[in-house]
Scaffold this motif. Structure first.
Motif, mmCIF file in Angstrom:
data_model
loop_
_atom_site.group_PDB
_atom_site.id
_atom_site.type_symbol
_atom_site.label_atom_id
_atom_site.label_comp_id
_atom_site.label_asym_id
_atom_site.label_seq_id
_atom_site.Cartn_x
_atom_site.Cartn_y
_atom_site.Cartn_z
ATOM 1 N N GLU A 115 0.858 -1.188 0.000
ATOM 2 C CA GLU A 115 0.000 0.000 0.000
ATOM 3 C C GLU A 115 0.890 1.233 0.000
ATOM 4 O O GLU A 115 1.773 1.378 0.851
ATOM 5 C CB GLU A 115 -0.901 0.044 1.223
ATOM 6 C CG GLU A 115 -1.774 1.289 1.261
ATOM 7 C CD GLU A 115 -2.633 1.394 2.503
ATOM 8 O OE1 GLU A 115 -2.889 2.529 2.924
ATOM 9 O OE2 GLU A 115 -3.037 0.363 3.040
ATOM 10 N N LYS A 118 -2.360 5.300 -0.178
ATOM 11 C CA LYS A 118 -3.734 4.790 -0.100
ATOM 12 C C LYS A 118 -4.158 3.983 -1.323
ATOM 13 O O LYS A 118 -5.326 3.843 -1.608
ATOM 14 C CB LYS A 118 -4.717 5.917 0.174
ATOM 15 C CG LYS A 118 -4.433 6.613 1.485
ATOM 16 C CD LYS A 118 -5.513 7.582 1.856
ATOM 17 C CE LYS A 118 -5.123 8.229 3.168
ATOM 18 N NZ LYS A 118 -6.140 9.024 3.746
ATOM 19 N N MET A 119 -3.185 3.443 -2.051
ATOM 20 C CA MET A 119 -3.478 2.594 -3.200
ATOM 21 C C MET A 119 -2.803 1.246 -2.992
ATOM 22 O O MET A 119 -1.680 1.171 -2.510
ATOM 23 C CB MET A 119 -2.975 3.229 -4.498
ATOM 24 C CG MET A 119 -3.719 4.494 -4.855
ATOM 25 S SD MET A 119 -3.370 5.039 -6.521
ATOM 26 C CE MET A 119 -4.014 3.701 -7.475
ATOM 27 N N GLN A 120 -3.504 0.183 -3.363
ATOM 28 C CA GLN A 120 -2.964 -1.170 -3.280
ATOM 29 C C GLN A 120 -2.166 -1.450 -4.554
ATOM 30 O O GLN A 120 -2.681 -1.309 -5.650
ATOM 31 C CB GLN A 120 -4.098 -2.191 -3.154
ATOM 32 C CG GLN A 120 -5.025 -1.952 -1.974
ATOM 33 C CD GLN A 120 -4.320 -2.092 -0.644
ATOM 34 O OE1 GLN A 120 -3.537 -2.994 -0.437
ATOM 35 N NE2 GLN A 120 -4.605 -1.171 0.262
ATOM 36 N N ASN A 121 -0.911 -1.839 -4.395
ATOM 37 C CA ASN A 121 -0.043 -2.121 -5.535
ATOM 38 C C ASN A 121 0.379 -3.581 -5.483
ATOM 39 O O ASN A 121 1.005 -4.011 -4.509
ATOM 40 C CB ASN A 121 1.206 -1.233 -5.481
ATOM 41 C CG ASN A 121 0.872 0.235 -5.581
ATOM 42 O OD1 ASN A 121 0.618 0.729 -6.657
ATOM 43 N ND2 ASN A 121 0.853 0.924 -4.450
#
Length: 152
Positions: A115, A118-121
């Motif tokens: 993360e 605030k983005m899941q990678n």
């Protein structure tokens, strides 16, 4: 450019002071540029190394407060196994580890979820082989370039 080595709660930081103008300092912390607002301006006359000609860096700096030591980034001090390292492409928090030591993976398989902002990678394997070590734990914060796991 002044370079300093700091250790905060066991984590090493390399801080380079590129320029100080009034109460704004342009610094690089572990290679990440920041503009830091100082509470009081530094008198450049007392610091001759601060009187060098200004050299503008080609990359834009982020505006931020002084780097905070919490959460603690993981220093790449874990003993890694033999093989090719999979490194963090950007700073973030390990949300999920999708493989185990000894598991066979192929190029493109998702090995963990990071993360960042605030983005899941999904971090995918760039190699085929067996996972020889996992250097991080779920919930850990890592810096860019930290070895996450090794595939041999």
């Amino acid at each position: 450019m002044n370079k300093y080595q700091y250790k905060v709660k066991g984590v090493d930081y390399e801080v380079e002071i590129a320029e100080v103008e009034g109460n704004i300092a342009k610094v690089n912390v572990n290679g990440i540029p920041f503009e830091v607002e100082l509470q009081k301006p530094i008198n450049a006359a007392k610091h001759p190394s601060m009187n060098r000609p200004k050299v503008e860096a080609p990359k834009p700096a982020q505006t931020a407060a002084a780097p905070q030591p919490t959460p603690q980034p993981t220093a790449p001090t874990v003993n890694t196994g033999a093989g090719s390292p999979v490194k963090a492409p950007l700073p973030g928090t390990i949300n999920e580890i999708k493989v185990q030591v000894g598991q066979q993976v192929n190029v493109g398989d998702t090995v963990l979820v990071l993360e960042a902002m605030k983005m899941q990678n999904n971090i995918e394997s760039e190699y085929s082989g067996k996972v020889t070590s996992i250097a991080v734990k779920q919930g850990e914060t890592v810096m860019e370039g930290t070895v996450l796991l090794t595939i041999g």
